[in-house]
Design an enzyme around this catalytic site. Sequence first.
Site, PDB file in Angstrom:
ATOM      1  N   ASN A  76     -15.984  -2.242 -46.271  1.00  0.00           N
ATOM      2  CA  ASN A  76     -15.867  -1.261 -47.350  1.00  0.00           C
ATOM      3  C   ASN A  76     -14.846  -1.772 -48.359  1.00  0.00           C
ATOM      4  O   ASN A  76     -13.651  -1.762 -48.086  1.00  0.00           O
ATOM      5  CB  ASN A  76     -15.413   0.084 -46.751  1.00  0.00           C
ATOM      6  CG  ASN A  76     -15.102   1.110 -47.821  1.00  0.00           C
ATOM      7  OD1 ASN A  76     -15.447   0.943 -48.989  1.00  0.00           O
ATOM      8  ND2 ASN A  76     -14.455   2.198 -47.420  1.00  0.00           N
TER       9      ASN A  76
ATOM     10  N   LYS B 169     -14.148  -0.499 -51.170  1.00  0.00           N
ATOM     11  CA  LYS B 169     -13.520   0.593 -51.948  1.00  0.00           C
ATOM     12  C   LYS B 169     -13.542   0.257 -53.443  1.00  0.00           C
ATOM     13  O   LYS B 169     -14.482  -0.376 -53.918  1.00  0.00           O
ATOM     14  CB  LYS B 169     -12.105   0.874 -51.432  1.00  0.00           C
ATOM     15  CG  LYS B 169     -12.044   1.007 -49.911  1.00  0.00           C
ATOM     16  CD  LYS B 169     -10.745   1.550 -49.438  1.00  0.00           C
ATOM     17  CE  LYS B 169     -10.724   1.538 -47.922  1.00  0.00           C
ATOM     18  NZ  LYS B 169      -9.692   2.397 -47.367  1.00  0.00           N
TER      19      LYS B 169
ATOM     20  N   HIS C 158     -16.727   9.371 -46.635  1.00  0.00           N
ATOM     21  CA  HIS C 158     -15.464   8.682 -46.318  1.00  0.00           C
ATOM     22  C   HIS C 158     -14.312   9.649 -46.572  1.00  0.00           C
ATOM     23  O   HIS C 158     -14.372  10.469 -47.490  1.00  0.00           O
ATOM     24  CB  HIS C 158     -15.334   7.427 -47.201  1.00  0.00           C
ATOM     25  CG  HIS C 158     -14.198   6.544 -46.785  1.00  0.00           C
ATOM     26  ND1 HIS C 158     -12.888   6.826 -47.096  1.00  0.00           N
ATOM     27  CD2 HIS C 158     -14.172   5.383 -46.080  1.00  0.00           C
ATOM     28  CE1 HIS C 158     -12.111   5.883 -46.604  1.00  0.00           C
ATOM     29  NE2 HIS C 158     -12.867   4.997 -45.969  1.00  0.00           N
TER      30      HIS C 158
ATOM     31  N   GLU D 195     -11.604   9.308 -47.970  1.00  0.00           N
ATOM     32  CA  GLU D 195     -11.053   9.266 -49.335  1.00  0.00           C
ATOM     33  C   GLU D 195     -11.911  10.106 -50.282  1.00  0.00           C
ATOM     34  O   GLU D 195     -11.382  10.752 -51.195  1.00  0.00           O
ATOM     35  CB  GLU D 195     -10.941   7.803 -49.799  1.00  0.00           C
ATOM     36  CG  GLU D 195      -9.804   7.092 -49.067  1.00  0.00           C
ATOM     37  CD  GLU D 195      -9.942   5.587 -48.958  1.00  0.00           C
ATOM     38  OE1 GLU D 195     -10.808   4.990 -49.621  1.00  0.00           O
ATOM     39  OE2 GLU D 195      -9.176   4.997 -48.158  1.00  0.00           O
TER      40      GLU D 195
ATOM     41  N   GLY E 294      -5.847   2.050 -43.580  1.00  0.00           N
ATOM     42  CA  GLY E 294      -4.937   1.352 -44.474  1.00  0.00           C
ATOM     43  C   GLY E 294      -3.476   1.415 -44.073  1.00  0.00           C
ATOM     44  O   GLY E 294      -2.592   1.063 -44.851  1.00  0.00           O
TER      45      GLY E 294
ATOM     46  N   SER F  13      -7.820   0.245 -39.885  1.00  0.00           N
ATOM     47  CA  SER F  13      -6.916  -0.882 -39.609  1.00  0.00           C
ATOM     48  C   SER F  13      -7.464  -1.877 -38.591  1.00  0.00           C
ATOM     49  O   SER F  13      -6.709  -2.436 -37.784  1.00  0.00           O
ATOM     50  CB  SER F  13      -5.530  -0.368 -39.176  1.00  0.00           C
ATOM     51  OG  SER F  13      -4.920   0.341 -40.236  1.00  0.00           O
TER      52      SER F  13
HETATM   53  C1  PEP Z   1     -11.826   2.308 -44.476  1.00  0.00           C
HETATM   54  O1  PEP Z   1     -11.280   2.797 -45.450  1.00  0.00           O
HETATM   55  O2  PEP Z   1     -13.023   2.522 -44.256  1.00  0.00           O
HETATM   56  C2  PEP Z   1     -11.011   1.476 -43.590  1.00  0.00           C
HETATM   57  C3  PEP Z   1     -11.399   1.337 -42.360  1.00  0.00           C
HETATM   58  O3  PEP Z   1      -9.895   0.898 -44.134  1.00  0.00           O
HETATM   59  P1  PEP Z   1      -8.864  -0.128 -43.417  1.00  0.00           P
HETATM   60  O4  PEP Z   1      -9.662  -1.049 -42.549  1.00  0.00           O
HETATM   61  O5  PEP Z   1      -8.186  -0.816 -44.536  1.00  0.00           O
HETATM   62  O6  PEP Z   1      -7.949   0.722 -42.596  1.00  0.00           O
END
Ligand code: PEP
Length: 249
Positions: free
Chosen positions: A11, A13, A96, A98, A172, A211
């Site tokens: 992703n 983003k 998601h 966000e 994140g 993460s």
């Molecule tokens: C995400 O936003 O889908 C995600 C998993 O982000 P990250 O791997 O950066 O934590």
Amino acid sequence: MTAIRPLVAGNWKMNGLHASLAELDAMRARALAAPPACDLAICPPATLISAAAAILAPAIAVGGQDCSELPPGAHTGDLAAQQLRDAGATFVILGHSERRADHRETDALVLAKARAASAAGLAPIVCVGETRAEREAGRALAVVGAQVAASLAADLDAATLVVAYEPVWAIGTGLTPTVADVAQMHVHIRAGLVEIFGAKGAGVRILYGGSVKPQNARELLGAAEVGGALVGGASLKAADFMAIAAAYS
Ligand code: PEP
């Protein structure tokens, strides 16, 4: 029953310019040279979907990060599922955290989007996950179970549906749940899927996201009922993304 083929999806983003397409070239080269035992997808911003599809096919699929629940029409700034499909996407991330936070997306809206995506021939990747406060209050299983029940419905195509468990507090941040907590949640989601889809619910891929890095991928992806990963930050670099996918080798 045959084992579910895992999916590792990236992703991007709101990151990525045409200059970033070099990373996709590198991903395709690595995927062809040493194919992992999983499906791969990258979900770039909409501005890069066509270019990404041209570079990545057929080694790596492409997905959108959202779509409208509505058919094409007078909705300035929105993207219909058909338009994503036309641009070369075969997946779309929906709900998601966000988007749930920034755009107040509800479970009902996520379900409507999943229906629009399925109708357009896209495989929805429906995201669920609890906040830190909800986990600390001991409500993680209840919250995620309710999201699954309300964001999905039996009329969706279980054969193409993907669910991503992404604890909001792990996105994140560099923080991750324990492997036991990941397994407990994925088993819980599986039960919810079987409740909705019957036997077909047993075949739906449930991704872990939050993460995931090359260093922790093997451990997290080894948890019960984990059928792949949804990767944010670490999907921006070919070396990291493909190292995560190599957990399936
Ligand atoms: C995400 O936003 O889908 C995600 C998993 O982000 P990250 O791997 O950066 O934590």
